[in-house]
Design an enzyme around this catalytic site. Structure first.
Site, PDB file in Angstrom:
ATOM      1  N   ARG A  15       0.880  -1.539   0.095  1.00 11.36           N
ATOM      2  CA  ARG A  15      -0.142  -0.053  -0.381  1.00 11.36           C
ATOM      3  C   ARG A  15       1.032   0.888  -0.265  1.00 11.36           C
ATOM      4  O   ARG A  15       1.709   1.013   0.600  1.00 11.36           O
ATOM      5  CB  ARG A  15      -0.526  -0.137   1.105  1.00 11.36           C
ATOM      6  N   LYS A  75       1.952   1.729   7.701  1.00 15.09           N
ATOM      7  CA  LYS A  75       2.028   0.755   8.390  1.00 15.09           C
ATOM      8  C   LYS A  75       2.949   1.345   9.446  1.00 15.09           C
ATOM      9  O   LYS A  75       4.189   2.499   8.752  1.00 15.09           O
ATOM     10  CB  LYS A  75       2.708  -0.293   7.891  1.00 15.09           C
ATOM     11  N   TYR A  94      -0.697   4.236  10.963  1.00 12.89           N
ATOM     12  CA  TYR A  94      -1.167   3.328  11.603  1.00 12.89           C
ATOM     13  C   TYR A  94      -0.004   3.446  12.943  1.00 12.89           C
ATOM     14  O   TYR A  94       1.124   2.501  11.528  1.00 12.89           O
ATOM     15  CB  TYR A  94      -1.743   1.766  10.972  1.00 12.89           C
ATOM     16  N   HIS A  96       0.134   1.074  16.410  1.00 14.88           N
ATOM     17  CA  HIS A  96      -0.134  -0.212  17.194  1.00 14.88           C
ATOM     18  C   HIS A  96       0.896   0.010  18.103  1.00 14.88           C
ATOM     19  O   HIS A  96       1.162  -0.898  18.099  1.00 14.88           O
ATOM     20  CB  HIS A  96      -0.197  -1.079  15.848  1.00 14.88           C
ATOM     21  N   GLU A 118      -5.317   3.852  14.059  1.00 11.73           N
ATOM     22  CA  GLU A 118      -6.292   3.446  14.681  1.00 11.73           C
ATOM     23  C   GLU A 118      -6.972   4.202  16.182  1.00 11.73           C
ATOM     24  O   GLU A 118      -7.707   3.201  16.294  1.00 11.73           O
ATOM     25  CB  GLU A 118      -5.416   2.159  14.929  1.00 11.73           C
ATOM     26  N   ASP A 198     -19.757 -12.305  21.051  1.00 12.45           N
ATOM     27  CA  ASP A 198     -19.614 -11.037  21.370  1.00 12.45           C
ATOM     28  C   ASP A 198     -19.865 -11.116  22.747  1.00 12.45           C
ATOM     29  O   ASP A 198     -20.846 -11.293  23.485  1.00 12.45           O
ATOM     30  CB  ASP A 198     -19.342  -9.842  20.462  1.00 12.45           C
ATOM     31  N   SER A 220     -20.324 -13.993  23.775  1.00 11.25           N
ATOM     32  CA  SER A 220     -19.005 -14.393  24.371  1.00 11.25           C
ATOM     33  C   SER A 220     -18.357 -15.195  26.027  1.00 11.25           C
ATOM     34  O   SER A 220     -19.380 -14.157  26.578  1.00 11.25           O
ATOM     35  CB  SER A 220     -18.056 -13.373  23.768  1.00 11.25           C
ATOM     36  N   LEU A 240     -10.777  -5.788  19.364  1.00  8.88           N
ATOM     37  CA  LEU A 240     -10.581  -5.042  19.638  1.00  8.88           C
ATOM     38  C   LEU A 240     -10.751  -4.314  20.864  1.00  8.88           C
ATOM     39  O   LEU A 240     -11.977  -3.529  21.108  1.00  8.88           O
ATOM     40  CB  LEU A 240     -11.261  -4.666  18.756  1.00  8.88           C
ATOM     41  N   ASP A 270      -2.237  -7.798  15.110  1.00  7.72           N
ATOM     42  CA  ASP A 270      -1.391  -5.688  14.840  1.00  7.72           C
ATOM     43  C   ASP A 270      -1.644  -5.680  16.389  1.00  7.72           C
ATOM     44  O   ASP A 270      -0.646  -4.287  17.212  1.00  7.72           O
ATOM     45  CB  ASP A 270      -2.348  -5.155  14.152  1.00  7.72           C
ATOM     46  N   ALA A 299       0.671  -9.761   9.822  1.00 10.26           N
ATOM     47  CA  ALA A 299       0.081  -8.244  10.829  1.00 10.26           C
ATOM     48  C   ALA A 299      -0.424  -6.811   9.617  1.00 10.26           C
ATOM     49  O   ALA A 299      -0.792  -6.073  10.310  1.00 10.26           O
ATOM     50  CB  ALA A 299       1.497  -7.924  11.596  1.00 10.26           C
TER      51      ALA A 299
END
Length: 368
Positions: A15, A75, A94, A96, A118, A198, A220, A240, A270, A299
């Site tokens: 990308r 990234k 991003y 992380h 993020e 969830d 969950s 997440l 990630d 990742a």
């Protein structure tokens, strides 16, 4: 402002931070844009396309970082880039941080202003710059899982949708956010028997209304997860907690109760991964076994479809990037609380609490 678009150097990351259309919007506003040579080629954008809208091409990544006041990329910076980032430089990408202590300390030491895609967050708790790549990653999680379920690829040799007279595969999706929903919908489209879990009953109620009939919802819990794992053919982890480490919901002990050749795709890698046995892999070497269970933990999953991913990412990031360039990061963050939440590390200070908590660092509230 002087904007720099470096070529991504993470393994098989194809990308690029901005499309030519995005660059044109910066140029129209009077900003100078420098693009590293061939940065967009793998996404289908040659240097000539950037030059046609007013960008200038620089041959090396060193020149991009040395020239730009603001770096727009995809990234997180990796080790060879750490030394190139300088104090006061704005890096919009991003990050992380909660999954990489070395990166966190490197950015603190650099003195840069790190705005993470993020953690840009709307008032409704949605993550606008994570959503497009989550949509891609969710669809691809099912696509890649289906591929590795084939016996020659190391899986148990199960066809997701089955055939007349043979039951379809069982797909278990952990986490019903954007990634999980996209993964479940894609799996359902093949005819698989899908269960998605969830902790939000409200979310599960919504999905029960809108999902195809071959998607079942499940609350969950450790008990429910363990029970589903015993019969699953494909497990997709899509949990997440914004900016924080993902919880380990599947332990190694649980793997021993699963059928050999089951495929597990950890899209949460990630943020450290939601399977205890996960560690990051690459598109070049994407899978490994633990106790007979095939793990796929790439990742940068969307990097495999860079044309789609780059277009989708620029659509989301461009309005925020323009605000940062037009106003400077301080004013932009002061006027837009969504951007303020994107700031993780500012001139040596950790200003995003989950990152500080991840590595036991001092947290300093952002002062604008």
């Amino acid at each position: 402002m002087i904007i720099g678009i470096p070529k991504e150097i993470k393994n098989n990351e194809n990308r690029v931070g901005l499309t030519p259309a995005g660059v044109q919007e910066f140029v129209k506003r009077g900003h100078d844009v420098f693009v590293q040579a061939s940065a967009g080629e793998n996404s289908g954008f040659p240097d000539s396309a950037y030059e046609a809208v007013g960008a200038r091409i620089l041959p090396t990544i060193e020149e991009i970082y040395a020239t730009a006041e603001m770096i727009v990329k995809v990234k997180e910076p990796i080790a060879p880039e750490y030394r190139l980032i300088r104090r006061g430089q704005l890096v919009f990408t991003y990050f992380h941080f909660a999954s990489c202590e070395a990166l966190t300390h490197a950015m603190i030491d650099s003195g840069a202003v790190c705005c993470a895609y993020e953690t840009v967050e709307r008032a409704d708790r949605s993550l606008p710059l994570l959503i497009p790549m989550s949509e891609v990653a969710g669809r691809m999680a099912t696509q890649e899982g289906r591929y590795f379920l084939e016996k020659p690829r190391g899986g148990k040799g199960v066809l997701l949708g089955g055939v007349p007279g043979v039951k379809p595969a069982k797909v278990f999706v952990i986490g019903a956010g954007v990634v999980g929903t996209a993964a479940a919908r894609t799996a359902a489209g093949t005819g698989a028997d899908v269960t998605i879990c969830d902790i939000s009953l409200q979310r599960l109620t919504y999905l029960a209304d809108v999902m195809p009939r071959n998607v079942k919802t499940l609350m969950s819990s450790e008990y429910n997860i363990r029970e589903e794992l015993r019969h699953a053919d494909l497990v997709i982890g899509s949990v997440l907690i914004p900016g924080a480490k993902a919880p380990k919901l599947v332990t190694r002990e649980m793997l021993r109760e699963m059928e050999p050749g089951t495929v597990m795709v950890d899209v949460a890698i990630d943020q450290g991964g939601c399977f205890e046995t996960s560690h990051p892999t690459t598109h070049e070497d994407p899978v490994y076994y633990v106790d007979g269970i095939l793990h796929y933990c790439v990742a940068n999953i969307p990097g495999a479809v860079p044309r789609t991913s780059t277009l989708a990412l620029t659509n989301a990031t461009l309005p925020y990037a323009l605000q940062l360039a037009d106003k400077g990061w301080r004013r932009a963050a002061k006027e837009n609380p969504e951007l303020a939440l994107g700031l993780n590390i500012v001139e040596g200070r950790v200003v995003y609490r989950p990152v500080a908590e991840a590595w036991g660092l001092e947290y300093e509230p952002l002062a604008l």
